[in-house]
Scaffold this active site. Structure first.
Site, PDB file in Angstrom:
ATOM      1  N   GLU A 173       0.825  -1.222   0.000  1.00 24.87           N
ATOM      2  CA  GLU A 173       0.000   0.000   0.000  1.00 24.87           C
ATOM      3  C   GLU A 173       0.852   1.261   0.000  1.00 24.87           C
ATOM      4  O   GLU A 173       0.544   2.230   0.697  1.00 24.87           O
ATOM      5  CB  GLU A 173      -0.936   0.012   1.228  1.00 24.87           C
ATOM      6  CG  GLU A 173      -2.276  -0.558   0.942  1.00 24.87           C
ATOM      7  CD  GLU A 173      -2.732  -0.259  -0.456  1.00 24.87           C
ATOM      8  OE1 GLU A 173      -2.724   0.924  -0.839  1.00 24.87           O
ATOM      9  OE2 GLU A 173      -3.079  -1.200  -1.178  1.00 24.87           O
TER      10      GLU A 173
HETATM   11  C1  LIG Z   1       2.634  -9.751   0.545  1.00 23.71           C
HETATM   12  C2  LIG Z   1       2.403  -8.653  -0.452  1.00 23.71           C
HETATM   13  C3  LIG Z   1       1.109  -8.327  -0.821  1.00 23.71           C
HETATM   14  C4  LIG Z   1       0.887  -7.342  -1.775  1.00 23.71           C
HETATM   15  N1  LIG Z   1      -0.395  -7.085  -2.195  1.00 23.71           N
HETATM   16  C5  LIG Z   1      -0.585  -6.304  -3.289  1.00 23.71           C
HETATM   17  C6  LIG Z   1      -1.870  -6.189  -3.903  1.00 23.71           C
HETATM   18  O1  LIG Z   1      -2.856  -6.741  -3.416  1.00 23.71           O
HETATM   19  N2  LIG Z   1      -1.982  -5.464  -5.030  1.00 23.71           N
HETATM   20  C7  LIG Z   1      -0.918  -4.834  -5.614  1.00 23.71           C
HETATM   21  O2  LIG Z   1      -1.088  -4.207  -6.659  1.00 23.71           O
HETATM   22  N3  LIG Z   1       0.310  -4.892  -5.044  1.00 23.71           N
HETATM   23  C8  LIG Z   1       0.498  -5.618  -3.908  1.00 23.71           C
HETATM   24  N4  LIG Z   1       1.745  -5.715  -3.346  1.00 23.71           N
HETATM   25  C9  LIG Z   1       2.828  -4.968  -3.930  1.00 23.71           C
HETATM   26  C10 LIG Z   1       3.305  -3.811  -3.056  1.00 23.71           C
HETATM   27  O3  LIG Z   1       2.317  -2.818  -2.990  1.00 23.71           O
HETATM   28  C11 LIG Z   1       4.645  -3.322  -3.628  1.00 23.71           C
HETATM   29  O4  LIG Z   1       5.602  -4.295  -3.278  1.00 23.71           O
HETATM   30  C12 LIG Z   1       5.018  -1.961  -3.141  1.00 23.71           C
HETATM   31  O5  LIG Z   1       4.160  -1.008  -3.698  1.00 23.71           O
HETATM   32  C13 LIG Z   1       6.446  -1.565  -3.526  1.00 23.71           C
HETATM   33  O6  LIG Z   1       6.750  -1.853  -4.860  1.00 23.71           O
HETATM   34  P1  LIG Z   1       8.064  -2.703  -5.189  1.00 23.71           P
HETATM   35  O7  LIG Z   1       8.026  -3.929  -4.358  1.00 23.71           O
HETATM   36  O8  LIG Z   1       8.179  -2.881  -6.646  1.00 23.71           O
HETATM   37  O9  LIG Z   1       9.255  -1.806  -4.675  1.00 23.71           O
HETATM   38  P2  LIG Z   1       9.976  -0.603  -5.467  1.00 23.71           P
HETATM   39  O10 LIG Z   1       8.984   0.304  -6.062  1.00 23.71           O
HETATM   40  O11 LIG Z   1      11.001  -1.192  -6.369  1.00 23.71           O
HETATM   41  O12 LIG Z   1      10.680   0.153  -4.276  1.00 23.71           O
HETATM   42  C14 LIG Z   1      11.851  -0.353  -3.618  1.00 23.71           C
HETATM   43  C15 LIG Z   1      12.239   0.618  -2.504  1.00 23.71           C
HETATM   44  O13 LIG Z   1      12.571   1.892  -3.061  1.00 23.71           O
HETATM   45  C16 LIG Z   1      11.795   2.911  -2.476  1.00 23.71           C
HETATM   46  N5  LIG Z   1      11.457   3.893  -3.509  1.00 23.71           N
HETATM   47  C17 LIG Z   1      10.912   3.665  -4.721  1.00 23.71           C
HETATM   48  N6  LIG Z   1      10.739   4.827  -5.384  1.00 23.71           N
HETATM   49  C18 LIG Z   1      11.187   5.798  -4.591  1.00 23.71           C
HETATM   50  C19 LIG Z   1      11.260   7.224  -4.690  1.00 23.71           C
HETATM   51  N7  LIG Z   1      10.809   7.881  -5.766  1.00 23.71           N
HETATM   52  N8  LIG Z   1      11.771   7.918  -3.646  1.00 23.71           N
HETATM   53  C20 LIG Z   1      12.190   7.284  -2.533  1.00 23.71           C
HETATM   54  N9  LIG Z   1      12.152   5.946  -2.375  1.00 23.71           N
HETATM   55  C21 LIG Z   1      11.655   5.212  -3.390  1.00 23.71           C
HETATM   56  C22 LIG Z   1      10.557   2.237  -1.909  1.00 23.71           C
HETATM   57  O14 LIG Z   1      10.044   2.944  -0.791  1.00 23.71           O
HETATM   58  C23 LIG Z   1      11.104   0.865  -1.508  1.00 23.71           C
HETATM   59  O15 LIG Z   1      11.633   0.928  -0.213  1.00 23.71           O
HETATM   60  C24 LIG Z   1       1.979  -6.654  -2.348  1.00 23.71           C
HETATM   61  C25 LIG Z   1       3.292  -6.964  -1.949  1.00 23.71           C
HETATM   62  C26 LIG Z   1       3.507  -7.955  -1.036  1.00 23.71           C
HETATM   63  C27 LIG Z   1       4.923  -8.297  -0.667  1.00 23.71           C
END
Ligand SMILES: Cc1cc2nc3c(=O)[nH]c(=O)nc-3n(C[C@H](O)[C@H](O)[C@H](O)COP(=O)(O)OP(=O)(O)OC[C@H]3O[C@@H](n4cnc5c(N)ncnc54)[C@H](O)[C@@H]3O)c2cc1C
Length: 596
Positions: free
Chosen positions: A441
């Site tokens: 989220e």
């Molecule tokens: C168990 C689980 C359930 C989930 N359920 C859902 C769901 O129901 N529906 C859905 O759509 N998604 C879901 N997700 C996905 C989740 O919302 C994403 O993992 C999350 O939004 C982060 O995206 P990412 O993992 O690609 O990380 P990334 O976007 O690659 O980010 C990696 C890190 O970099 C940081 N970061 C990225 N961009 C910036 C920036 N511009 N400035 C500063 N810091 C930054 C982030 O804060 C994070 O710490 C789920 C994930 C998990 C693990």
């Protein structure tokens, strides 16, 4: 076996005494939630959480979800029956509009129930929580026929809902999204692409799953401006409402993950699946934001729930575990050692968690009440002020309550010593489950950027100025009262730090955005500390008045001591946060990427 007792008395104190929910009787649905009705609902919700959901928490964790070769997913034993009980009890529709079969009761009440369910069994509660979020988005942005087809079944818990944003190359940055939508002659779309990490994406709890999916219509602009929102049912629905053919969406695999094993986290493959546009083309984020904002508050409550259940177990253990003697002489001389709850460091740990939980619960109820005003009031000024509050507090609640919720689960685990590390005790599950709330989220770093970059400057800072004025007015009104001095003094100091930090950001972030980026998480936490301090001051005022009127009770005196602990031992953190913020971004940004 871990225990859980829903904090009904605490919720009643907040609803009846602190926020005086009866004053809102002019809002639709509130007069139906009289004191008697509230009490009955809270006690039934407590029973369901304690007797049905909590016993499935550990077994659900051990068993997890299983995907079969045909793409079907089976949830842990007992989940299906429990979900039927939740649906038949009308719990999913508690605050949903009556025209869709809901009970139309206040969201404020619903949030209290959500805490009980999330604390008892977070993985299970997510199936219903996401359904209510999807329902909210459909109600606000769906076309009349979409609402008619999907919402009543979802409110009744016959079908569940999901949100599909994430793709392998597209997490935080939704502009990178690749899932495609091709318009068909009949007005529907064919959706193709792969979504990952989709919570509750496939399961055996209901016959249908209603996916809300972000996709890019062929020829749409690149980036976030070309993203649209679609409703894509797992099973197509006939005109008479019965279930028809299977749609082109399936679960390719389920993730093996750190916690919330009872919730299926799915890779969802869309292969020419039929979907229908929600809202307007290329304006998909508007609809998804309704769901995301709902979900963010739900996730904040997950942080509180895990902190609460971990605390309750840690207290029980600390009363029971005999080790060492009290520094002031034996407290249980008839036993070989004293229970560890006599040790100041154990008490410090327990009170740190407790003082957070009670104020975080107040913050949840306070904000939920604003949500009710924002959606139900007939007065545009009240609606605007409540909406400002929601916008400002949503990232604070999501970020602060989940960061601290996880930290508190770890603190509670520490009370168990080595036994906390052993799976059988259940404490390590709370730690594992609480961890995800900081990530999904919108990861918490992103919440902090949302607060600093968007919510603070919005409408010329109207929301934050209004919050400052409210806290200052409270301090002015009650600061001179003898009993309130231990609360109002520290609150005013911390508020001063938050105001200085806000001014510093205004003066230093515009010309140098990295100053805002480097300060954001500390600023979000500082905001959280001050808000909880304000909640404590309000609770203390009510407790003191009640004691003055009707005499002390153990509940009220405990409340006052816990509040003083927060003011003395937690709130001074505001000094540190301000110092960090004002140090700027220079050292943070100095090293080249290769130097790390
Ligand atoms: C168990 C689980 C359930 C989930 N359920 C859902 C769901 O129901 N529906 C859905 O759509 N998604 C879901 N997700 C996905 C989740 O919302 C994403 O993992 C999350 O939004 C982060 O995206 P990412 O993992 O690609 O990380 P990334 O976007 O690659 O980010 C990696 C890190 O970099 C940081 N970061 C990225 N961009 C910036 C920036 N511009 N400035 C500063 N810091 C930054 C982030 O804060 C994070 O710490 C789920 C994930 C998990 C693990």
């Amino acid at each position: 076996m871990p225990i859980y007792k829903a904090p009904v008395e605490d919720v009643s104190f907040l609803l009846n005494d602190v926020f005086q929910i009866d004053r809102y009787d002019n809002l639709p649905g509130f007069s139906d939630a009289s004191a008697d009705v509230r009490e009955a609902i809270l006690s039934e919700a407590a029973k369901l959480s304690e007797e049905v959901l909590q016993p499935l928490n550990r077994t659900g964790d051990l068993e997890g979800c299983t995907r079969h070769d045909d793409g079907s997913v089976v949830t842990p034993k007992g989940f299906k029956e429990a979900f039927r009980q939740v649906a038949e009890g009308g719990w999913l529709g508690l605050s949903a509009p009556t025209e869709y079969g809901g009970q139309g009761l206040p969201v404020t009440l619903m949030q209290a129930v959500t805490e009980f369910q999330s604390a008892a069994n977070m993985a299970f509660a997510m199936y219903g929580g996401l359904t209510m979020g999807a329902t909210a988005a459909l109600i606000v942005h769906g076309k009349p026929e979409q609402k008619k087809m999907f919402v009543p079944k979802m409110v009744a818990g016959e079908w569940t809902g999901t949100m599909n944003l994430t793709e392998p190359q597209c997490g935080t940055d939704l502009g990178l999204l690749r899932t495609k939508a091709a318009k068909q002659a009949d007005g529907s779309y064919k959706i193709s692409g792969t979504k990952i990490f989709i919570s509750s994406g496939e399961h055996d709890l209901t016959d249908n799953v209603i996916h809300l999916v972000l996709a890019r219509i062929e020829g749409a602009p690149s980036g976030i401006k070309g993203v649209s929102l679609f409703v894509v049912p797992k099973v197509l629905v006939n005109a008479d409402g019965s279930l028809g053919a299977r749609n082109g969406v399936s679960c390719g695999s389920i993730e093996h993950k750190m916690g919330i094993h009872g919730n299926s986290t799915c890779v969802m493959n869309y292969d020419n699946a039929t979907g229908w546009l929600i809202g307007e083309e290329n304006k998909g984020m508007q609809g998804m934001f309704v769901m995301m904002n709902e979900a963010r508050l739900g996730v904040a409550v997950q942080g509180l729930g895990q902190s609460e259940v971990a605390y309750q177990n840690a207290v029980a253990y600390a009363r029971d575990r005999l080790q060492g003697r009290s520094l002031t002489g034996p407290k249980a001389p008839d036993k070989p050692a004293d229970p560890i709850i006599v040790h100041p460091d154990i008490r410090r740990t327990l009170l740190t968690i407790r003082a957070f939980n009670e104020a975080a619960r107040a913050m949840v109820i306070w904000t939920a009440l604003k949500s009710d005003v924002a959606h139900r009031s007939s007065d545009p000024k009240d609606r605007e002020a409540a909406d400002d509050h929601m916008g400002l507090m949503t990232p604070v609640m999501k970020g602060f309550l989940t960061d601290t919720g996880f930290a508190n689960a770890v603190l509670a685990q520490q009370i168990y010593g080595g036994h906390g590390y052993i799976a059988e005790q259940g404490m390590e599950q709370f730690v594992r489950d609480a961890r995800i709330a900081m990530i999904y989220e919108g990861a918490n770093g992103i919440q902090a950027l949302d607060l600093v970059g968007r919510k603070l400057p919005r409408d010329g800072g109207r929301a934050v100025m209004s919050f400052f004025s409210e806290v200052m007015a409270f301090a002015k009104d009650h600061g001179a009262e003898e009993g309130m001095k231990p609360y109002v003094g520290p609150l005013s100091t911390a508020l001063g730090h938050l105001q200085q930090a806000t001014t510093w950001l205004m003066q230093n972030a515009l010309a140098k955005p990295d100053n805002a980026g480097a300060a954001a998480t500390d600023y979000l936490h500082l905001f959280g500390f001050v808000t909880l301090g304000y909640m404590w001051a309000r609770m203390a005022k009510v407790a003191l008045d009640k004691i003055a009127g009707n005499g002390a009770t153990p509940y009220l005196t405990t409340k006052l001591v816990t509040g003083r602990f927060f003011m003395e031992r937690t709130l001074p953190e505001s000094h540190v946060r301000l110092a960090r913020i004002q140090s700027g971004c220079a050292t943070t940004m100095e090293l080249a990427a290769e130097a790390f």
